[in-house]
Scaffold this motif. Structure first.
Motif, PDB file in Angstrom:
ATOM      1  N   ASP A   1      -9.271   8.690  -3.437  1.00 36.31           N
ATOM      2  CA  ASP A   1      -8.345   7.560  -3.374  1.00 36.31           C
ATOM      3  C   ASP A   1      -7.033   8.074  -2.803  1.00 36.31           C
ATOM      4  O   ASP A   1      -6.404   8.944  -3.398  1.00 36.31           O
ATOM      5  CB  ASP A   1      -8.097   6.973  -4.768  1.00 36.31           C
TER       6      ASP A   1
ATOM      7  N   ASP B   1       8.117   2.932  -1.725  1.00 36.48           N
ATOM      8  CA  ASP B   1       6.911   2.860  -0.893  1.00 36.48           C
ATOM      9  C   ASP B   1       7.228   2.303   0.487  1.00 36.48           C
ATOM     10  O   ASP B   1       6.749   2.805   1.497  1.00 36.48           O
ATOM     11  CB  ASP B   1       5.839   1.984  -1.549  1.00 36.48           C
TER      12      ASP B   1
ATOM     13  N   SER C   1      -3.195   7.139  -1.232  1.00 36.23           N
ATOM     14  CA  SER C   1      -2.109   6.188  -1.041  1.00 36.23           C
ATOM     15  C   SER C   1      -0.937   6.939  -0.421  1.00 36.23           C
ATOM     16  O   SER C   1      -1.023   8.130  -0.151  1.00 36.23           O
ATOM     17  CB  SER C   1      -1.696   5.554  -2.375  1.00 36.23           C
TER      18      SER C   1
ATOM     19  N   GLU D   1      -0.819  -3.005   2.380  1.00 36.71           N
ATOM     20  CA  GLU D   1      -0.939  -1.990   1.338  1.00 36.71           C
ATOM     21  C   GLU D   1      -1.614  -0.761   1.935  1.00 36.71           C
ATOM     22  O   GLU D   1      -2.625  -0.875   2.617  1.00 36.71           O
ATOM     23  CB  GLU D   1      -1.772  -2.533   0.179  1.00 36.71           C
ATOM     24  N   TRP D   2      -1.051   0.388   1.661  1.00 38.90           N
ATOM     25  CA  TRP D   2      -1.573   1.629   2.217  1.00 38.90           C
ATOM     26  C   TRP D   2      -2.356   2.382   1.157  1.00 38.90           C
ATOM     27  O   TRP D   2      -1.893   3.354   0.577  1.00 38.90           O
ATOM     28  CB  TRP D   2      -0.437   2.499   2.715  1.00 38.90           C
ATOM     29  N   LYS D   3      -3.538   1.936   0.919  1.00 42.00           N
ATOM     30  CA  LYS D   3      -4.435   2.630   0.001  1.00 42.00           C
ATOM     31  C   LYS D   3      -5.797   2.668   0.646  1.00 42.00           C
ATOM     32  O   LYS D   3      -6.222   1.722   1.300  1.00 42.00           O
ATOM     33  CB  LYS D   3      -4.519   1.919  -1.347  1.00 42.00           C
TER      34      LYS D   3
END
Length: 179
Positions: free
Chosen positions: A109, A44, A111, A85-87
């Motif tokens: 959603d 990630d 990500s 956080e990339w969400k």
């Protein structure tokens, strides 16, 4: 646009096409080299680092008139994204879905790894996945819905693009099986 056959990012062609010019429909494309890189093997953090570096290439090669804020501030702010956080969970429609005496929000959603079209039950915030998009970029075309309708147990999403078929889901198989 990612290209595994390019040796390096094609910034010169990008500048020729877009530097100081009005962009048709707000869409610009920068050809990015992904040669000898396997996105599936990236962690990630590797994905974030790669995208941030490519956004810097993009923003550095845009003329100042594309920016509302100072261009250097925009580029510097990208560094702040490295450790976040990339969400993102976004509502697709303001209108809620009512099914079997429950109310659901329709959400996407997103990500770094994937995107999921889901129903979010209001009473307990349980998610019911309708579709999993392994390639996040596919949501720009495949999940561009203008409306939905429920007919019994069948939920149908109407695509904005007239050439794409409607997305159809049997909620009896998705919601009732998950309970």
């Amino acid at each position: 646009m990612f290209h595994d056959d390019l040796e390096s990012d094609n910034a010169e062609n990008f500048k020729e096409l877009y530097y100081g010019k009005n962009v048709q429909g707000g869409i610009i494309n920068l050809s990015i080299s992904t040669k000898n890189r396997d996105w599936n093997l990236f962690s990630d953090q590797d994905r974030k680092d790669f995208l941030i570096e490519k956004w810097k290439v993009l923003f550095n090669n845009l003329s100042d008139d594309y920016f509302v804020a100072d261009k250097s501030e925009v580029i510097d702010s990208l560094e702040e994204l490295r450790n976040e956080e990339w969400k993102h969970a976004g509502l697709l429609f303001k209108k809620k879905l009512k099914y079997n005496k429950e109310t659901y929000s329709i959400v996407m959603d997103i990500s770094v790894e994937n995107a999921k079209l889901a129903l979010l039950r209001d009473s307990d915030e349980k998610r019911f996945i309708l579709r999993d998009y392994e390639k996040v970029w596919r949501t720009m075309s495949d999940a561009n819905f203008k409306n939905f309708k429920l007919d019994g147990d069948i939920l149908t999403f109407e695509n904005k693009a007239s050439f794409l078929p409607a997305e159809v889901f049997d909620l009896k198989q998705i919601v009732n099986v998950a309970i």
